[in-house]
Design a protein around this motif. Structure first.
Motif: not given
Length: 290
Positions: A13-38
Motif C-alpha cells: 500500500a502506498i500512502l502519502g504523509m504530507p508533513f513537514d512541520t518538523a523541518a529545520s531549514y526549508r519547508a515544503g516537503a508536505r507537497f512531496g507526495p503529490q509530486a512523487i505521484r505526478q
C-alpha cells in the motif's frame, strides 16, 4: 502509477504523509507526495532488472494522503502510526511518501508493535540522531535517536549508509553501523550491500530513503542538500541489490518540489518507490513458491 485505492488481498500500500512541520531549514516537503505521484506517471509497469511487475504482482493500492495536522507534531505522529499499524497487522507492506524525515519515527512505532524491535536500513546524508534542535526533541534530525530511546530498533541491526553530514559520532555512540559516503565510494556498492545483508539477515527490516542521499546535482529538490553524494544510477543500483531481505515497510522522504522546477527529484523519488515495490514483489513471489 495510477493505482486503485481498493483491491482484494493487497500486499503493498502506498500512502502519502504530507508533513513537514518538523523541518529545520526549508519547508515544503508536505507537497512531496503529490509530486512523487505526478513523477510516477511516466514509469513502466515492469522492472526489467528484478524481472517483476511490482504493483501488479503485489496487487498494490494507493490509499491517498493521510489527514495529518500540520501544526501538531504529536497528533500527526499518532495518525501516521495508526495507519501504518493497520496495514502491517494485515501483512501489507506500506510504502510511505514524505514529508520530512521525522515521519519515520511514527512508522517505526507501528512496526515495533507488530514485529518487536526491528532492523533499520537508512540511506541518507545525515544520521538524524541529533538529540535536540533549539531545545526541541522532535524534529527531522532526531527520529533515530528517539527510536533508540523508545526501543523501536535493534541497534546492532541499524545500518546508516551515505553519511556526509556532521553528526556521525552520535550514531556510533548508539551502537549503529555507519557507512560514510567516502567509505561507500572506496569499498564499492557490492561490498557494502553484502555487509548490509550480513548485519541484518532475515530480521524484519524497515528501509527509509532520504532523497538527499543522492547528490543535489541529481536531486536538488530537497530540504537540506549535501554535495558529494551518489548519482541517480548508483542509488538505484544499490536499492535493486537489496533482494533476499525481509522488508516490512519503506518510506521515501524529504522531496521538496518547490526547489526543483524541473521535477527530476520527484521523478527519481518515484523511480526509487517503484523499486521498493519491486523488492516487495520479489518477496511476495518467493512466498508464493514456498
Amino acid at each position: 502509477m495510477r493505482l486503485p485505492s481498493e483491491r482484494e488481498n493487497p500486499k503493498v500500500a502506498i500512502l502519502g504523509m504530507p508533513f513537514d512541520t518538523a523541518a529545520s531549514y526549508r519547508a515544503g516537503a508536505r507537497f512531496g507526495p503529490q509530486a512523487i505521484r505526478q513523477g510516477s506517471l511516466t514509469l513502466s509497469s515492469e522492472n526489467d532488472w528484478l524481472k517483476v511487475s511490482p504493483f501488479e504482482d503485489t496487487r498494490a493500492i494507493d490509499i491517498g494522503d493521510l489527514p495529518v495536522i500540520t501544526q501538531n507534531i504529536h497528533k500527526s505522529y499518532d495518525i501516521m502510526e495508526k495507519a501504518m499499524l493497520e496495514l502491517m497487522k494485515e501483512n501489507i507492506i506500506p510504502i510511505g511518501l514524505g514529508g520530512d524525515h521525522s515521519i519515520t519515527l511514527a512508522s517505526l512505532r507501528a512496526a515495533a508493535k507488530v514485529h518487536g524491535p526491528v532492523a533499520l536500513l537508512q540511506f541518507d546524508s545525515h544520521t538524524d540522531t541529533w538529540d535536540t534542535y533549539m531545545d526541541e526533541k522532535y524534529w527531522h534530525g532526531s527520529p533515530f535517536i528517539r527510536a533508540y530511546e523508545e526501543g523501536l530498533v535493534q541497534p546492532d541491526k541499524v545500518v546508516q549508509i551515505g553519511m556526509r553530514g556532521w553528526d556521525i559520532d552520535s550514531s556510533l555512540e548508539l551502537g549503529y553501523n555507519v557507512v560514510t559516503q567516502d567509505e561507500l565510494f572506496t569499498r564499492g556498492i557490492d561490498d557494502v550491500v553484502q555487509q548490509v545483508k550480513e548485519i541484518i539477515g532475515d530480521t524484519p527490516c524497515f528501509l527509509t530513503f532520504d532523497i538527499d542521499f543522492v547528490d543535489p546535482a541529481y536531486a536538488p529538490g530537497t530540504g537540506t542538500p549535501e554535495v558529494g553524494g551518489f548519482s541517480s544510477h548508483e542509488a538505484l543500483k544499490m536499492v535493486r541489490s537489496l533482494t533476499d531481505m525481509n522488508f516490512i515497510g519503506f518510506d521515501l522522504v524529504e522531496v521538496l518540489p518547490s526547489f526543483d522546477p524541473t521535477q527530476i527529484t520527484a521523478l527519481l523519488a518515484a523511480t526509487i518507490v517503484h523499486n521498493f515495490g519491486s523488492l516487495a514483489a520479489v518477496q511476495v513471489n518467493q512466498e508464493k513458491v514456498k
